[in-house]
Design an enzyme around this catalytic site. Structure first.
Site, PDB file in Angstrom:
ATOM      1  N   SER A 237       0.775  -1.177   0.016  1.00 46.76           N
ATOM      2  CA  SER A 237       0.066   0.051   0.217  1.00 46.76           C
ATOM      3  C   SER A 237       0.787   1.376  -0.072  1.00 46.76           C
ATOM      4  CB  SER A 237      -0.690   0.025   1.246  1.00 46.76           C
ATOM      5  OG  SER A 237      -1.415   1.434   1.183  1.00 46.76           O
ATOM      6  N   TYR A 250      -2.648  -0.336  10.490  1.00 44.24           N
ATOM      7  CA  TYR A 250      -2.436  -0.803   9.210  1.00 44.24           C
ATOM      8  C   TYR A 250      -0.893  -0.368   8.349  1.00 44.24           C
ATOM      9  CZ  TYR A 250      -3.595  -1.081   3.980  1.00 44.24           C
ATOM     10  OH  TYR A 250      -3.649  -1.220   2.754  1.00 44.24           O
TER      11      TYR A 250
HETATM   12  N1  LIG Z   1      -8.544  -0.635  -1.186  1.00 43.26           N
HETATM   13  C1  LIG Z   1      -7.470   0.119  -1.049  1.00 43.26           C
HETATM   14  O1  LIG Z   1      -7.601   1.343  -1.321  1.00 43.26           O
HETATM   15  C2  LIG Z   1      -6.011  -0.416  -1.029  1.00 43.26           C
HETATM   16  C3  LIG Z   1      -4.958   0.585  -1.413  1.00 43.26           C
HETATM   17  C4  LIG Z   1      -3.956   0.092  -1.275  1.00 43.26           C
HETATM   18  C5  LIG Z   1      -3.359  -1.252  -0.777  1.00 43.26           C
HETATM   19  N2  LIG Z   1      -4.508  -2.019  -0.522  1.00 43.26           N
HETATM   20  C6  LIG Z   1      -4.295  -3.529  -0.353  1.00 43.26           C
HETATM   21  O2  LIG Z   1      -4.977  -4.186  -1.293  1.00 43.26           O
HETATM   22  C7  LIG Z   1      -5.189  -5.615  -0.712  1.00 43.26           C
HETATM   23  C8  LIG Z   1      -6.713  -6.012  -0.941  1.00 43.26           C
HETATM   24  O3  LIG Z   1      -7.471  -5.016  -0.602  1.00 43.26           O
HETATM   25  P1  LIG Z   1      -8.855  -4.715  -0.882  1.00 43.26           P
HETATM   26  O4  LIG Z   1      -9.321  -3.202  -0.908  1.00 43.26           O
HETATM   27  O5  LIG Z   1      -9.386  -5.374  -2.305  1.00 43.26           O
HETATM   28  O6  LIG Z   1      -9.882  -5.421   0.202  1.00 43.26           O
HETATM   29  P2  LIG Z   1     -11.269  -5.900   0.501  1.00 43.26           P
HETATM   30  O7  LIG Z   1     -11.412  -5.958   1.840  1.00 43.26           O
HETATM   31  O8  LIG Z   1     -11.926  -5.551  -0.790  1.00 43.26           O
HETATM   32  O9  LIG Z   1     -10.886  -7.493   0.208  1.00 43.26           O
HETATM   33  C9  LIG Z   1      -9.974  -8.326   0.758  1.00 43.26           C
HETATM   34  C10 LIG Z   1     -10.292  -9.922   0.724  1.00 43.26           C
HETATM   35  O10 LIG Z   1      -9.238 -10.525   1.633  1.00 43.26           O
HETATM   36  C11 LIG Z   1     -10.081 -11.413   2.252  1.00 43.26           C
HETATM   37  N3  LIG Z   1      -9.453 -11.875   3.472  1.00 43.26           N
HETATM   38  C12 LIG Z   1      -9.388 -10.997   4.761  1.00 43.26           C
HETATM   39  N4  LIG Z   1      -8.563 -11.607   5.600  1.00 43.26           N
HETATM   40  C13 LIG Z   1      -8.553 -12.909   5.158  1.00 43.26           C
HETATM   41  C14 LIG Z   1      -7.717 -13.803   5.687  1.00 43.26           C
HETATM   42  N5  LIG Z   1      -7.326 -13.925   6.942  1.00 43.26           N
HETATM   43  N6  LIG Z   1      -7.413 -15.057   4.886  1.00 43.26           N
HETATM   44  C15 LIG Z   1      -7.881 -14.986   3.697  1.00 43.26           C
HETATM   45  N7  LIG Z   1      -8.436 -14.070   3.102  1.00 43.26           N
HETATM   46  C16 LIG Z   1      -8.891 -13.077   3.957  1.00 43.26           C
HETATM   47  C17 LIG Z   1     -11.530 -11.022   2.452  1.00 43.26           C
HETATM   48  O11 LIG Z   1     -12.495 -12.123   2.841  1.00 43.26           O
HETATM   49  C18 LIG Z   1     -11.661 -10.198   1.171  1.00 43.26           C
HETATM   50  O12 LIG Z   1     -12.479 -10.957   0.221  1.00 43.26           O
HETATM   51  C19 LIG Z   1      -4.991  -5.505   0.694  1.00 43.26           C
HETATM   52  O13 LIG Z   1      -3.645  -5.917   1.154  1.00 43.26           O
HETATM   53  C20 LIG Z   1      -4.967  -3.875   0.983  1.00 43.26           C
HETATM   54  O14 LIG Z   1      -4.174  -3.562   2.215  1.00 43.26           O
HETATM   55  C21 LIG Z   1      -5.705  -1.886  -0.842  1.00 43.26           C
END
Ligand SMILES: NC(=O)c1ccc[n+]([C@@H]2O[C@H](COP(=O)([O-])OP(=O)(O)OC[C@H]3O[C@@H](n4cnc5c(N)ncnc54)[C@H](O)[C@@H]3O)[C@@H](O)[C@H]2O)c1
Length: 362
Positions: A237, A250
């Site tokens: 991130s 985070y």
């Molecule tokens: N959304 C953003 O703005 C953003 C920005 C930068 C980085 N990220 C990173 O991208 C990645 C995905 O984020 P997102 O926004 O798609 O999140 P999201 O919440 O939409 O999806 C996350 C998925 O991970 C699954 N999950 C959660 N805990 C778990 C576990 N212990 N074991 C297996 N699966 C698990 C959830 O069921 C869900 O399907 C993350 O690592 C997040 O930190 C997101």
């Protein structure tokens, strides 16, 4: 699968795949169900070491003038070997696991990878959501494009079983995308120890567990094919590159992820395993931000994180205005970075920002 079967299958299938594939695409699918008829003409494995499998494979080719299309071990099961011509897809024949791919970035990444010809394991704690995603991918890109696995990445046995399921279905692992992640925002006054530890378990410790089991398969492949390259990619991130106000649980877990990425990269380079992180900006259109009940827009509005914001739209505009390219990060932006990392054979240990200019490396 019992632990013993998992271990034996994981030691045999990648070796068979590497011996079979050369410059083509190959999958090796394991099944405990076999009969005398289906083992007719198959390679019989009695010594399950790399050298033992290699010797039996070479002897088979010499005797039959062709490579085997199946191999079996008495009392264990059968390995069905499928070799196909590469397609134009940029990931043709690659075998990938994407964690947290039932929704959000992970789902989009899995979709882009399948479109480019990869076989994808859709792994998520939300087993029903993972199955729905895998079904969609198979409908769009053909049978064999994806399978789903219910997995909790912060649980070691679950991670081991997830990687073993990938090997049993496809015969190896070329790209591991460590995407599953969670956010629990809050100030020092608000944050509980339980929430802090939960974030660390999913975003930080789980990356170690996943790298441990994924790299074991990749190392075995490299032993058979000494120039074979594979990838571990952490979806980090922009909060892994700069602090995040009232969101330290985070940001701390993501900073730690970059320390792991650099260290894994050093340790795994001799095995041809590249390890890189992608640091996306805010995916403002994704469920993490936009979910009307649990999304970050609502959380930040309620936490008063954005001064003067009265509505969810105020919070959204505040975050868009921080980005020089004036929009949130989208899945296609992250997918491009993933393709770059995989195709770039001369880079490891990097944290690549995909932030629309919001974070610039020094
Ligand atoms: N959304 C953003 O703005 C953003 C920005 C930068 C980085 N990220 C990173 O991208 C990645 C995905 O984020 P997102 O926004 O798609 O999140 P999201 O919440 O939409 O999806 C996350 C998925 O991970 C699954 N999950 C959660 N805990 C778990 C576990 N212990 N074991 C297996 N699966 C698990 C959830 O069921 C869900 O399907 C993350 O690592 C997040 O930190 C997101």
């Amino acid at each position: 699968m019992s632990n013993e079967i998992m271990t034996r299958v994981s030691a045999i299938a990648p070796v068979l795949r590497m011996l079979s594939k050369e410059d083509k695409c190959c999958t090796v699918k394991f099944s405990t169900e076999y009969c005398e008829k289906c083992t007719a003409g198959a390679l019989k494995i009695t010594d399950e070491s790399i050298d033992g499998i290699k010797a039996a494979f070479d002897a088979y080719v010499k005797a039959n003038g062709a490579k085997p299309t199946a191999a079996f071990v008495d009392g264990l099961g059968i390995f069905r070997i499928t070799v196909t011509e590469p397609t134009n897809g940029r990931l043709t024949g690659k075998i990938a696991i994407v964690t947290g791919s039932a929704q959000g970035f992970g789902k989009g990444i899995a979709e882009h990878m399948a479109r480019e010809g990869a076989h994808v394991v859709v792994a998520d704690m939300n087993a029903d959501g993972a199955k729905a995603t895998a079904d969609e991918l198979c409908a769009a890109f053909g049978e064999g494009a994806a399978i789903s696995v219910g997995a909790n990445v912060s649980d070691e046995a679950s991670v081991e079983a997830m990687v073993a399921a990938c090997v049993a279905e496809f015969g190896g692992l070329d790209v591991f995308v460590n995407n599953a992640g969670i956010v629990r925002a809050g100030s020092l006054e608000e944050m509980t120890k339980a929430n802090f530890e939960l974030v660390a378990a999913v975003n930080y410790t789980a990356y170690f567990l996943c790298a441990k089991y994924a790299s074991a398969v990749m190392k075995l492949q490299r032993k058979v094919c000494p120039d074979y390259l594979s990838d571990i990619i952490e979806i980090n991130s922009k909060s892994g590159l700069e602090g995040s106000n009232k969101n330290f649980a985070y940001a701390g877990s993501k900073f730690g992820g970059i320390g792991l990425t650099e260290s894994f990269a050093l340790e795994l380079a001799p095995f041809g395993i590249k390890v890189n992180a992608i640091c996306p900006g805010n995916f403002l259109n994704g469920p993490l931000w936009s979910d009307p009940e649990k999304g970050l827009f609502v959380q930040y509005l309620n936490a008063g994180k954005v001064p003067g914001a009265k509505t969810v739209d105020d919070v959204r505009r505040f975050y868009e205005a921080k980005v020089p390219l004036n929009r949130g990060c989208e899945i296609k932006d992250v997918a491009r970075a993933i393709l770059y990392i995989i195709e770039q054979e001369y880079e490891t240990g990097q944290a690549i920002p995909v932030t629309g200019g919001q974070v610039m490396l020094k």
